[in-house]
Enzyme design. Structure first.
Site, PDB file in Angstrom:
ATOM      1  N   HIS A   1      -1.719  -0.532 -10.576  1.00 23.82           N
ATOM      2  CA  HIS A   1      -2.751  -0.137 -10.028  1.00 23.82           C
ATOM      3  C   HIS A   1      -3.224   1.139 -11.080  1.00 23.82           C
ATOM      4  CE1 HIS A   1      -3.368  -2.493  -7.019  1.00 23.82           C
ATOM      5  NE2 HIS A   1      -3.519  -1.640  -5.820  1.00 23.82           N
TER       6      HIS A   1
ATOM      7  N   CYS B   1      -2.077   1.463  -0.997  1.00 28.63           N
ATOM      8  CA  CYS B   1      -1.173   1.519  -2.248  1.00 28.63           C
ATOM      9  C   CYS B   1      -2.353   2.314  -3.180  1.00 28.63           C
ATOM     10  CB  CYS B   1      -0.897   0.368  -3.000  1.00 28.63           C
ATOM     11  SG  CYS B   1      -2.139  -0.959  -2.812  1.00 28.63           S
TER      12      CYS B   1
ATOM     13  N   VAL C   1       5.288  -7.884  -1.599  1.00 26.43           N
ATOM     14  CA  VAL C   1       5.909  -6.505  -1.298  1.00 26.43           C
ATOM     15  C   VAL C   1       7.354  -7.021  -0.748  1.00 26.43           C
ATOM     16  CG1 VAL C   1       5.916  -4.619   0.171  1.00 26.43           C
ATOM     17  CG2 VAL C   1       3.776  -5.483  -0.975  1.00 26.43           C
TER      18      VAL C   1
ATOM     19  N   SER D   1      -1.941  -8.517  -7.974  1.00 25.79           N
ATOM     20  CA  SER D   1      -0.537  -8.403  -7.119  1.00 25.79           C
ATOM     21  C   SER D   1      -1.099  -7.573  -5.908  1.00 25.79           C
ATOM     22  CB  SER D   1       0.396  -7.953  -7.529  1.00 25.79           C
ATOM     23  OG  SER D   1       0.431  -6.743  -7.965  1.00 25.79           O
TER      24      SER D   1
ATOM     25  N   ASN E   1       2.044  -0.549  -7.800  1.00 30.20           N
ATOM     26  CA  ASN E   1       1.280  -0.752  -6.653  1.00 30.20           C
ATOM     27  C   ASN E   1       2.440  -1.538  -5.668  1.00 30.20           C
ATOM     28  OD1 ASN E   1       0.538  -2.946  -8.341  1.00 30.20           O
ATOM     29  ND2 ASN E   1       0.180  -4.030  -6.589  1.00 30.20           N
TER      30      ASN E   1
HETATM   31  N1  LIG Z   1       0.460  -6.088  -2.445  1.00 27.16           N
HETATM   32  C1  LIG Z   1       0.428  -4.737  -2.432  1.00 27.16           C
HETATM   33  O1  LIG Z   1       0.364  -4.070  -3.420  1.00 27.16           O
HETATM   34  C2  LIG Z   1       0.580  -3.908  -1.275  1.00 27.16           C
HETATM   35  C3  LIG Z   1       0.471  -2.573  -1.079  1.00 27.16           C
HETATM   36  C4  LIG Z   1       0.538  -1.905  -0.050  1.00 27.16           C
HETATM   37  C5  LIG Z   1       0.751  -2.301   1.171  1.00 27.16           C
HETATM   38  N2  LIG Z   1       0.499  -3.813   1.079  1.00 27.16           N
HETATM   39  C6  LIG Z   1       0.667  -4.579   2.480  1.00 27.16           C
HETATM   40  O2  LIG Z   1       1.720  -5.204   2.669  1.00 27.16           O
HETATM   41  C7  LIG Z   1       1.679  -6.408   3.402  1.00 27.16           C
HETATM   42  C8  LIG Z   1       2.403  -7.516   2.507  1.00 27.16           C
HETATM   43  O3  LIG Z   1       1.606  -7.739   1.280  1.00 27.16           O
HETATM   44  P1  LIG Z   1       1.926  -8.973   0.195  1.00 27.16           P
HETATM   45  O4  LIG Z   1       0.834  -8.387  -0.840  1.00 27.16           O
HETATM   46  O5  LIG Z   1       3.180  -8.729   0.197  1.00 27.16           O
HETATM   47  O6  LIG Z   1       1.299 -10.021   0.986  1.00 27.16           O
HETATM   48  P2  LIG Z   1       1.820 -11.610   0.555  1.00 27.16           P
HETATM   49  O7  LIG Z   1       2.294 -11.641  -0.929  1.00 27.16           O
HETATM   50  O8  LIG Z   1       0.602 -12.512   1.093  1.00 27.16           O
HETATM   51  O9  LIG Z   1       2.995 -11.909   1.566  1.00 27.16           O
HETATM   52  C9  LIG Z   1       2.724 -12.063   2.963  1.00 27.16           C
HETATM   53  C10 LIG Z   1       4.410 -12.139   3.701  1.00 27.16           C
HETATM   54  O10 LIG Z   1       4.110 -12.006   5.176  1.00 27.16           O
HETATM   55  C11 LIG Z   1       4.586 -13.515   5.688  1.00 27.16           C
HETATM   56  N3  LIG Z   1       3.963 -13.892   6.757  1.00 27.16           N
HETATM   57  C12 LIG Z   1       2.867 -14.562   6.884  1.00 27.16           C
HETATM   58  N4  LIG Z   1       2.261 -14.736   8.066  1.00 27.16           N
HETATM   59  C13 LIG Z   1       3.678 -14.507   8.924  1.00 27.16           C
HETATM   60  C14 LIG Z   1       4.102 -14.504  10.130  1.00 27.16           C
HETATM   61  N5  LIG Z   1       3.114 -15.108  11.122  1.00 27.16           N
HETATM   62  N6  LIG Z   1       5.104 -13.985  10.458  1.00 27.16           N
HETATM   63  C15 LIG Z   1       5.767 -13.474   9.656  1.00 27.16           C
HETATM   64  N7  LIG Z   1       5.777 -13.312   8.399  1.00 27.16           N
HETATM   65  C16 LIG Z   1       4.475 -13.855   7.725  1.00 27.16           C
HETATM   66  C17 LIG Z   1       4.531 -14.371   4.389  1.00 27.16           C
HETATM   67  O11 LIG Z   1       5.604 -15.417   4.562  1.00 27.16           O
HETATM   68  P3  LIG Z   1       5.504 -16.736   3.583  1.00 27.16           P
HETATM   69  O12 LIG Z   1       5.935 -16.636   2.443  1.00 27.16           O
HETATM   70  O13 LIG Z   1       6.178 -17.899   4.739  1.00 27.16           O
HETATM   71  O14 LIG Z   1       4.071 -17.030   3.688  1.00 27.16           O
HETATM   72  C18 LIG Z   1       5.020 -13.424   3.139  1.00 27.16           C
HETATM   73  O15 LIG Z   1       6.415 -13.034   3.251  1.00 27.16           O
HETATM   74  C19 LIG Z   1       0.114  -6.449   3.698  1.00 27.16           C
HETATM   75  O16 LIG Z   1       0.064  -5.799   5.047  1.00 27.16           O
HETATM   76  C20 LIG Z   1      -0.502  -5.633   2.748  1.00 27.16           C
HETATM   77  O17 LIG Z   1      -1.746  -5.154   3.075  1.00 27.16           O
HETATM   78  C21 LIG Z   1       0.503  -4.687   0.157  1.00 27.16           C
END
Ligand SMILES: NC(=O)c1ccc[n+]([C@@H]2O[C@H](COP(=O)([O-])OP(=O)(O)OC[C@H]3O[C@@H](n4cnc5c(N)ncnc54)[C@H](OP(=O)(O)O)[C@@H]3O)[C@@H](O)[C@H]2O)c1
Length: 345
Positions: free
Chosen positions: A254, A132, A19, A162, A323
């Site tokens: 999605h 999402c 995201v 994703s 999404n």
């Molecule tokens: N994916 C979707 O479609 C979607 C949709 C709606 C909402 N969300 C929400 O959006 C959020 C991110 O989702 P994502 O899919 O982008 O996850 P992701 O791809 O796993 O990315 C997670 C991010 O958080 C960082 N991170 C992990 N631990 C951290 C810490 N202690 N301090 C600061 N940053 C940290 C990671 O950094 P590194 O790169 O260093 O690991 C990465 O930048 C989640 O809460 C999810 O529920 C996701």
């Protein structure tokens, strides 16, 4: 939108994730006057991001840096949001959180701007973006609900990998690598044994009817979130919602099949007219329909196959949307743009 204000300092916690990277693309194009962007990651591996043609370091989050921002997006994890978002908001920073940490907190607006921008308040600086999977239904069903009052929603979802974050997507790619070289007979015994840890079963050539953990009644976390968040965004506490959330081997986008039951009859023709003028929605012509491959990288929710259900008070429709964009990054930036438009940011 006035562009002559002093620029904004904007923090992005989780800028290197699925995201987060989309968020930077959307912020690149926004008319928000961003003076400085501060990206943060877990800080484990010296990561960088690209923004407006520059490479920026994305270190671990740093409190002083965040506290001096005007606006911070949290796109990381529930734990990180819980630890830092309320404190920043108390200090006067606008916080838009895409995790599920605060979505059901009665003091936190849960906002999809096309649907309930009225929930925003100058005094509530912590704002949640929704799950999402709920967003496309909330956007598409809103005008139908206002017209004929939805009393019940049944939903079957087809959710991209994703949506589970970068680790799940990398797992999917590892599982699919080499599969194409196997014959159908050789592939069959391999599939159930593919290594997996980010998702509860191998996702290559598969579908998984589990998104999140199951509760005592057998509902998954995603199914519970969709129901509770839809009731909050539509301000419809008595809405009946049943969901089966399914992960499918799609990279991005999605989709869902929705059955809506109304208090009063609503014809497919009238529903199409309402959908055709719904903000943030593209209605496909009869006989046509959206697919995840079509909606990837596009902003609106796409709807098609609008048809009568079992009675004249039931409609069926098919929805697809990106999404990562409207499901998270774009929705969050639209909230920020609305705050800015109102002169609050
Ligand atoms: N994916 C979707 O479609 C979607 C949709 C709606 C909402 N969300 C929400 O959006 C959020 C991110 O989702 P994502 O899919 O982008 O996850 P992701 O791809 O796993 O990315 C997670 C991010 O958080 C960082 N991170 C992990 N631990 C951290 C810490 N202690 N301090 C600061 N940053 C940290 C990671 O950094 P590194 O790169 O260093 O690991 C990465 O930048 C989640 O809460 C999810 O529920 C996701």
């Amino acid at each position: 939108m006035p562009l002559d204000k002093p620029g904004l300092r904007v923090g992005v916690v989780g800028a290197t994730g699925m995201v987060g990277r989309e968020l930077l693309h959307v912020l690149d194009k926004t008319r928000l006057p961003i003076r400085e962007l501060r990206p943060y990651s877990s800080g484990k591996t010296g990561k960088t991001v690209r923004f407006r043609g520059k490479t920026l370091a994305a270190p671990s989050l740093e409190l002083e840096g965040l506290r001096s921002c005007d606006l911070v997006f949290f796109v990381s994890s529930d734990e990180v949001s819980k630890e830092h978002a309320p404190d920043l908001a108390r200090r006067g920073v606008w916080v838009i959180d895409d995790s599920s940490a605060f979505r059901l907190d009665p003091k936190v607006p849960l906002v999809i701007p096309e649907v309930n921008a009225h929930a925003l308040s100058k005094d509530r600086r912590l704002i949640a973006g929704p799950n999402c999977t709920m967003t496309p239904l909330a956007v598409a069903g809103n005008a139908l609900h206002r017209s004929a009052c939805v009393t019940e929603v049944r939903l079957a979802t087809y959710q991209a990998v994703s949506g589970a974050g970068r680790a799940a997507l990398e797992e999917f790619f590892r599982q699919t690598a080499g599969l194409g070289r196997l014959s159908a007979a050789d592939r069959a015994p391999v599939l159930p044994k593919l290594a997996h840890s980010a998702l509860p079963r191998p996702i290559a050539c598969n579908v998984i009817p589990q998104v999140g953990s199951f509760d005592a009644a057998g509902a998954s976390g995603e199914e519970r979130k969709v129901a509770a968040e839809l009731r909050k965004v539509w301000d419809a506490p008595r809405l009946k919602v049943s969901v089966t959330a399914v992960r499918v081997p799609v990279v991005r986008g999605h989709s869902m099949s929705a059955w809506l039951t109304f208090k009063t009859p609503l014809s497919p023709g009238r529903a199409r007219k309402l959908l055709a003028r719904s903000p943030g929605l593209v209605l496909h012509a009869e006989g046509d329909y959206p697919t995840p491959a079509l909606v990837g990288g596009k902003a609106p929710v796409h709807a098609g196959r609008v048809r009568r259900g079992a009675t004249d008070r039931e409609l069926c429709l098919w929805l697809s949307f990106d999404n990562l964009l409207k499901g998270a990054a774009l929705n969050s930036v639209q909230i920020a743009e609305e705050l800015f438009r109102r002169g609050w940011l």
